[in-house]
Scaffold this motif. Structure first.
Motif, mmCIF file in Angstrom:
data_model
loop_
_atom_site.group_PDB
_atom_site.id
_atom_site.type_symbol
_atom_site.label_atom_id
_atom_site.label_comp_id
_atom_site.label_asym_id
_atom_site.label_seq_id
_atom_site.Cartn_x
_atom_site.Cartn_y
_atom_site.Cartn_z
ATOM 1 N N LEU A 238 -15.190 -24.268 -33.747
ATOM 2 C CA LEU A 238 -13.935 -23.797 -33.168
ATOM 3 C C LEU A 238 -13.954 -24.057 -31.663
ATOM 4 N N VAL B 81 -21.185 -21.750 -37.483
ATOM 5 C CA VAL B 81 -19.824 -22.123 -37.858
ATOM 6 C C VAL B 81 -18.887 -22.001 -36.660
ATOM 7 N N SER B 82 -19.159 -21.049 -35.781
ATOM 8 C CA SER B 82 -18.294 -20.861 -34.608
ATOM 9 C C SER B 82 -18.334 -22.060 -33.667
ATOM 10 N N GLY C 166 -3.372 -19.649 -36.278
ATOM 11 C CA GLY C 166 -3.942 -19.541 -37.619
ATOM 12 C C GLY C 166 -4.876 -18.361 -37.764
ATOM 13 N N PRO C 167 -5.148 -18.011 -39.013
ATOM 14 C CA PRO C 167 -6.016 -16.854 -39.267
ATOM 15 C C PRO C 167 -7.510 -17.177 -39.228
ATOM 16 N N GLY C 168 -7.873 -18.430 -39.124
ATOM 17 C CA GLY C 168 -9.290 -18.808 -39.171
ATOM 18 C C GLY C 168 -10.113 -18.217 -38.063
ATOM 19 N N THR C 169 -9.584 -18.235 -36.863
ATOM 20 C CA THR C 169 -10.319 -17.689 -35.728
ATOM 21 C C THR C 169 -10.474 -16.179 -35.852
ATOM 22 N N VAL D 43 -10.498 -14.405 -38.661
ATOM 23 C CA VAL D 43 -11.436 -14.105 -39.748
ATOM 24 C C VAL D 43 -12.872 -14.350 -39.288
ATOM 25 N N LEU D 44 -13.097 -15.469 -38.600
ATOM 26 C CA LEU D 44 -14.445 -15.769 -38.116
ATOM 27 C C LEU D 44 -14.898 -14.748 -37.075
ATOM 28 N N THR D 45 -13.996 -14.350 -36.189
ATOM 29 C CA THR D 45 -14.353 -13.346 -35.182
ATOM 30 C C THR D 45 -14.697 -12.014 -35.841
#
Length: 158
Positions: free
Chosen positions: A126, A122-123, A70-73, A75-77
């Motif tokens: 994950l 937020v990290s 997924g793109p969530g990681t 984007v967060l990184t």
């Protein structure tokens, strides 16, 4: 040949061009700088240390992060790296220009640090990051925010 050995005496420069030493001035004309608040320096140092840690962790975990679904990681990184770079830049600039009392500069550093602490918190949700960023954000980021906010509220800040 004789002319090269003969030197004419130099005339004294006008009064406005002479080098004035501090001992020549009366005590009322000597200007001393106000001391830099230690809370400002400590807040800047903590902000730069936190941002350095936030830049080092994604680099160390690059192998684990590239396989994340997924793109969530991603984007967060990217957000973590961006906020860490901005915080490091503003924190370093504020540290080396600690006598600068512009309120906008303090506000920008506080906003960048708050965003970096939020991204670190937020990290924690994950599994790839775990508490690698959340704990340093709580230990260094929150005290830095408190110190910088108190410093920005001082009456000496314009």
């Amino acid at each position: 040949m004789l002319e090269s050995f003969m030197r004419l005496p130099k005339s004294t420069p006008p009064a406005n061009h002479r080098h004035v030493q501090q001992g020549d001035l009366p005590s009322g004309q000597i200007y001393t700088l106000d001391p830099v608040p230690k809370s400002r320096l400590a807040g800047c140092i903590l902000a730069v240390l936190l941002s350095a840690w936030m830049l080092a962790v994604p680099i160390a975990l690059i192998d684990r992060l590239k396989d994340a679904p997924g793109p969530g990681t991603a984007v967060l990184t990217g957000g973590i790296i961006a906020f860490a770079l901005v915080t490091a830049g503003l924190g370093g600039f504020r540290f080396f220009n600690a006598r600068d009392v512009r309120k906008r500069l303090s506000g920008a550093l506080i906003a960048a640090l708050a965003a970096a602490v939020t991204a670190a918190a937020v990290s924690a949700f994950l599994p790839r990051y775990g508490l690698l960023l959340a704990v340093p954000a709580a230990v260094a980021g929150v005290p830095a925010l408190i110190l910088l906010i108190r410093d920005a509220r001082r009456p000496s800040a314009r």
